[in-house]
Write a protein that holds these residues in place. Structure first.
Motif, PDB file in Angstrom:
ATOM      1  N   GLY A 135      42.312  51.345  37.439  1.00 27.18           N
ATOM      2  CA  GLY A 135      43.562  51.159  38.180  1.00 27.18           C
ATOM      3  C   GLY A 135      43.621  49.871  38.973  1.00 27.18           C
ATOM      4  N   ALA A 136      42.473  49.227  39.182  1.00 25.03           N
ATOM      5  CA  ALA A 136      42.439  47.986  39.975  1.00 25.03           C
ATOM      6  C   ALA A 136      42.440  46.733  39.109  1.00 25.03           C
ATOM      7  N   LEU A 137      42.622  46.880  37.809  1.00 27.96           N
ATOM      8  CA  LEU A 137      42.578  45.729  36.914  1.00 27.96           C
ATOM      9  C   LEU A 137      43.679  44.723  37.225  1.00 27.96           C
ATOM     10  N   LYS A 138      43.312  43.450  37.171  1.00 26.77           N
ATOM     11  CA  LYS A 138      44.266  42.350  37.300  1.00 26.77           C
ATOM     12  C   LYS A 138      44.163  41.491  36.047  1.00 26.77           C
ATOM     13  N   TYR A 139      45.313  41.142  35.482  1.00 26.10           N
ATOM     14  CA  TYR A 139      45.323  40.445  34.192  1.00 26.10           C
ATOM     15  C   TYR A 139      45.288  38.929  34.375  1.00 26.10           C
ATOM     16  N   SER A 140      44.384  38.297  33.670  1.00 25.39           N
ATOM     17  CA  SER A 140      44.272  36.841  33.617  1.00 25.39           C
ATOM     18  C   SER A 140      43.242  36.493  32.557  1.00 25.39           C
ATOM     19  N   ALA A 141      43.521  35.465  31.760  1.00 23.47           N
ATOM     20  CA  ALA A 141      42.573  35.049  30.726  1.00 23.47           C
ATOM     21  C   ALA A 141      41.243  34.605  31.332  1.00 23.47           C
ATOM     22  N   ALA A 142      41.249  34.224  32.600  1.00 22.16           N
ATOM     23  CA  ALA A 142      40.019  33.748  33.243  1.00 22.16           C
ATOM     24  C   ALA A 142      38.951  34.836  33.302  1.00 22.16           C
ATOM     25  N   TRP A 143      39.356  36.102  33.283  1.00 22.49           N
ATOM     26  CA  TRP A 143      38.363  37.179  33.348  1.00 22.49           C
ATOM     27  C   TRP A 143      37.471  37.182  32.112  1.00 22.49           C
TER      28      TRP A 143
END
Length: 244
Positions: A135-143
């Motif tokens: 539930g705490a996921l944040k989207y970004s290609a940097a991950w």
């Protein structure tokens, strides 16, 4: 006589004043040469430089044609082979992934099949740490650059989407493709996992292969979903905790 003098002043005085104004204005106007010397050198250089033209795009412009173009300009993405190391990959020393286990329930397969997003896949994993952080996921290609060091992106990976969450589990999720065939990718990640101390179980759900396992010493867990592409490459979703 007075009337005549007044008439002369009425006619010629405005003309004289206008002449003075024109003279003053002429003294205040800078010539083109003066303007050029006073301009910003960077702007002057940019204006005087030759215009660079891409011949490939120029041919698509269709500017001199009588008829309109046959179709829109090409905006297609390059092949997956246009990636790090081109079409070559170091396969020396890789272990052979075992054949998929038959007849065993595969909850991870069901989760992947019924999920729409990477977060949905993570939320339906059996590992409590992965599930709790979804539930705490944040989207970004940097991950994608912060996957666990022992389960990194393949050198030829093209990232499609990635997400991550900070905290105790350091959850990382990435979706990517490679030009390498499915078996080569199974062998690659099986080797990485086993040598890093993870267990590795291979399952099959229709056309999708699932490779997953855990590591007792740090409660590490991972799961990969691999599907063969029509062009010979592989689409991969990777879920793992203990990211960087």
């Amino acid at each position: 006589m007075v009337r005549t003098l007044g008439f002369i002043l009425f006619v010629f005085l405005p003309l004289a004043l206008a002449g003075c104004g024109a003279a003053d204005q002429g003294n205040n106007v800078m010539s083109d040469a003066e303007l050029g010397n006073a301009a910003d050198p960077a702007i002057t250089s940019a204006l005087q430089d030759q215009i660079m033209v891409d011949p490939q795009l120029g041919r698509q412009a269709n500017g001199d044609a009588i008829r309109p173009p046959n179709g829109p300009q090409s905006g297609g993405l390059p092949s997956d082979a246009v990636a790090a190391n081109g079409s070559k990959a170091d396969t020396a020393g890789l272990l052979k992934a075992p054949a998929p286990v038959a007849g065993k329930p595969c909850p991870e397969c069901t989760a992947a099949r019924e999920s729409v997003t990477l977060g949905g896949i993570a939320a339906r994993q059996s590992n409590a740490r992965i599930k709790g952080c979804a539930g705490a996921l944040k989207y970004s290609a940097a991950w994608a650059n912060r996957l666990p060091a022992d389960l990194p992106l393949h050198p030829q990976a093209r990232v499609i989407e990635a997400a991550g969450a900070e905290g105790a589990c350091a959850l990382r999720v990435a979706s990517f493709s490679t030009p390498q065939p499915l078996q080569a990718m199974l062998d690659y990640y099986y080797t990485k996992a086993v040598r890093a101390g993870y267990s590795a179980e291979h399952q099959l759900d229709g056309a999708q292969h699932v490779l997953g396992g855990t590591r007792a010493r740090d409660d590490g867990a991972y799961v990969l979903f691999l599907t063969a592409r029509r062009d010979g490459g592989t689409d991969i979703d990777l879920v793992a905790n203990n990211g960087r």
